[in-house]
Enzyme design. Structure first.
Site, PDB file in Angstrom:
ATOM      1  N   GLN A 127      61.211  15.055   6.560  1.00  0.00           N
ATOM      2  CA  GLN A 127      61.082  16.352   5.897  1.00  0.00           C
ATOM      3  C   GLN A 127      62.085  17.330   6.492  1.00  0.00           C
ATOM      4  O   GLN A 127      62.203  18.464   6.039  1.00  0.00           O
ATOM      5  CB  GLN A 127      59.655  16.893   6.088  1.00  0.00           C
ATOM      6  CG  GLN A 127      58.589  16.018   5.443  1.00  0.00           C
ATOM      7  CD  GLN A 127      57.194  16.383   5.949  1.00  0.00           C
ATOM      8  OE1 GLN A 127      56.557  17.293   5.451  1.00  0.00           O
ATOM      9  NE2 GLN A 127      56.723  15.659   6.954  1.00  0.00           N
ATOM     10  N   HIS A 132      63.383  16.809   1.868  1.00  0.00           N
ATOM     11  CA  HIS A 132      63.541  18.234   1.553  1.00  0.00           C
ATOM     12  C   HIS A 132      65.010  18.656   1.542  1.00  0.00           C
ATOM     13  O   HIS A 132      65.310  19.835   1.738  1.00  0.00           O
ATOM     14  CB  HIS A 132      62.751  19.089   2.549  1.00  0.00           C
ATOM     15  CG  HIS A 132      61.259  18.963   2.386  1.00  0.00           C
ATOM     16  ND1 HIS A 132      60.357  19.268   3.368  1.00  0.00           N
ATOM     17  CD2 HIS A 132      60.509  18.554   1.318  1.00  0.00           C
ATOM     18  CE1 HIS A 132      59.118  19.056   2.935  1.00  0.00           C
ATOM     19  NE2 HIS A 132      59.183  18.607   1.693  1.00  0.00           N
ATOM     20  N   CYS A 184      75.894  26.651  -5.473  1.00  0.00           N
ATOM     21  CA  CYS A 184      75.621  27.893  -6.184  1.00  0.00           C
ATOM     22  C   CYS A 184      74.269  27.779  -6.872  1.00  0.00           C
ATOM     23  O   CYS A 184      73.984  26.778  -7.529  1.00  0.00           O
ATOM     24  CB  CYS A 184      76.722  28.141  -7.213  1.00  0.00           C
ATOM     25  SG  CYS A 184      76.334  29.541  -8.281  1.00  0.00           S
TER      26      CYS A 184
HETATM   27  N1  APR Z   1      56.328  15.828  19.135  1.00  0.00           N
HETATM   28  C1  APR Z   1      55.617  15.486  18.026  1.00  0.00           C
HETATM   29  N2  APR Z   1      55.001  16.399  17.254  1.00  0.00           N
HETATM   30  C2  APR Z   1      55.104  17.692  17.609  1.00  0.00           C
HETATM   31  C3  APR Z   1      55.842  18.116  18.730  1.00  0.00           C
HETATM   32  C4  APR Z   1      56.473  17.113  19.517  1.00  0.00           C
HETATM   33  N3  APR Z   1      57.175  17.412  20.619  1.00  0.00           N
HETATM   34  N4  APR Z   1      55.765  19.462  18.805  1.00  0.00           N
HETATM   35  C5  APR Z   1      55.023  19.863  17.770  1.00  0.00           C
HETATM   36  N5  APR Z   1      54.617  18.804  17.035  1.00  0.00           N
HETATM   37  C6  APR Z   1      53.779  18.762  15.836  1.00  0.00           C
HETATM   38  C7  APR Z   1      52.841  19.930  15.669  1.00  0.00           C
HETATM   39  O1  APR Z   1      51.634  19.683  16.380  1.00  0.00           O
HETATM   40  C8  APR Z   1      52.640  19.952  14.160  1.00  0.00           C
HETATM   41  O2  APR Z   1      51.534  19.149  13.777  1.00  0.00           O
HETATM   42  O3  APR Z   1      54.649  18.808  14.709  1.00  0.00           O
HETATM   43  C9  APR Z   1      53.908  19.313  13.609  1.00  0.00           C
HETATM   44  C10 APR Z   1      54.799  20.261  12.862  1.00  0.00           C
HETATM   45  O4  APR Z   1      54.134  20.685  11.713  1.00  0.00           O
HETATM   46  P1  APR Z   1      54.781  21.770  10.740  1.00  0.00           P
HETATM   47  O5  APR Z   1      55.276  22.930  11.540  1.00  0.00           O
HETATM   48  O6  APR Z   1      53.830  22.041   9.660  1.00  0.00           O
HETATM   49  O7  APR Z   1      56.097  21.007  10.200  1.00  0.00           O
HETATM   50  P2  APR Z   1      56.179  19.948   9.012  1.00  0.00           P
HETATM   51  O8  APR Z   1      54.960  19.133   8.920  1.00  0.00           O
HETATM   52  O9  APR Z   1      57.483  19.259   9.152  1.00  0.00           O
HETATM   53  O10 APR Z   1      56.241  20.906   7.760  1.00  0.00           O
HETATM   54  C11 APR Z   1      56.450  20.364   6.482  1.00  0.00           C
HETATM   55  O11 APR Z   1      56.765  22.554   5.593  1.00  0.00           O
HETATM   56  O12 APR Z   1      57.633  24.704   5.673  1.00  0.00           O
HETATM   57  C12 APR Z   1      57.809  23.426   5.208  1.00  0.00           C
HETATM   58  O13 APR Z   1      59.770  22.573   4.364  1.00  0.00           O
HETATM   59  C13 APR Z   1      59.112  22.790   5.586  1.00  0.00           C
HETATM   60  O14 APR Z   1      59.601  20.438   5.884  1.00  0.00           O
HETATM   61  C14 APR Z   1      58.715  21.489   6.225  1.00  0.00           C
HETATM   62  C15 APR Z   1      57.332  21.261   5.673  1.00  0.00           C
END
Ligand code: APR
Length: 251
Positions: A101, A119, A127
């Site tokens: 993602q 994504h 553009c």
């Molecule tokens: N190792 C593994 N996981 C981790 C670490 C780490 N060092 N640090 C944080 N995390 C975990 C967090 O606990 C959380 O569950 O990574 C996860 C990140 O979650 P999100 O911030 O929601 O990110 P993601 O799941 O990629 O979001 C999906 O949301 O805003 C949109 O487009 C954006 O691609 C993104 C999508």
């Protein structure tokens, strides 16, 4: 008693088709904050104002200020041991693909070849009116937003909320999810659809779900078969090490 790393390694050793699904958490140890942790991007920038395609169209200059900050983080980031471990697993045939993602290109920079960018990515721009593609060094950022020759605002080639998933990425991800027998779900809160459906599709087709995340996600208690509650940069090298041991030394 086998430890969790050994169980994960055994599953990967016996897998016909292993696949990894990654989220922002895998790049946290590369210095790129995730979105939904307390120090995540969405705690600083309200997704309603910055994350939707409507937000961009309403106020592209404002959204561009966030894009520039993110771009700066990406420019300074390097693959961490988690990205490198996934590339090793692919080279050794234990995973066939990484569905990410993330837009940071760190999987490719670590050596992963079959990377599906669910994504989109931040390497190029286009553009928003006519679709003309641009490389970053072709555009001027003296005034925001940068504009196309047709006057349309230029935007990165990643997906905003409210936009469809790139067709080919979606199709290939669905195929891998349906085909895999082990899915590693790494560093994602598993809350954003349709990416969050992929582990469900995999599980429904019989895949074993290994999850690596220091904090439990939306699927940890309901879907995950094996939960490893550690940062990915620590856990994935240990999985690779356990796999090496199982195979008598080499991957
Ligand atoms: N190792 C593994 N996981 C981790 C670490 C780490 N060092 N640090 C944080 N995390 C975990 C967090 O606990 C959380 O569950 O990574 C996860 C990140 O979650 P999100 O911030 O929601 O990110 P993601 O799941 O990629 O979001 C999906 O949301 O805003 C949109 O487009 C954006 O691609 C993104 C999508």
């Amino acid at each position: 008693m086998e430890d969790r790393y050994e169980i994960a390694a055994t599953k990967l050793k016996n897998a016909r088709c292993g696949v990894a699904l990654t989220g922002a958490g895998i790049s946290v140890e590369s210095g790129i904050p995730d979105f939904r942790s307390p120090s995540g991007l969405w705690s600083k920038y309200d997704p309603e104002e910055y994350g939707y395609i409507e937000s961009f169209r309403k106020n592209p200059a404002k959204v561009w200020r966030m894009i520039l900050e993110v771009q700066e983080l990406l420019n300074n980031a390097h693959p961490n041991p988690a990205h490198i471990s996934l590339a090793e697993l692919e080279r050794a045939g234990h995973i066939k693909a990484v569905i990410t993602q993330n837009i940071d290109s760190l999987h490719q920079r670590a050596g992963s070849v079959e990377v599906i960018e669910y994504h989109g990515h931040a390497r190029t721009l286009r553009c928003d009116f006519c679709g003309q593609n641009y490389l970053p060094d072709m555009i001027s950022l003296d005034e925001l937003p940068p504009r196309c020759v047709c006057t349309g605002p230029i935007r990165p080639n990643f997906v905003f909320f409210g936009e469809p998933i790139p067709t080919i990425a979606h199709r290939r991800s669905m195929e891998y999810a349906a085909r895999c027998d082990v899915m590693l779900v790494i560093g994602t809160s598993a809350t954003v659809a349709p990416a969050s459906y992929l582990p469900y599709i995999a599980k429904e087709r019989g895949a074993y779900i290994v999850e690596i995340n220091p904090s439990p996600s939306a699927i940890s208690e309901t879907l995950t078969d094996l939960y490893i509650g550690e940062p990915a940069g620590r856990a994935l090298p240990l999985v690779v090490e356990a796999l090496r041991r199982l195979k008598g030394g080499s991957l």
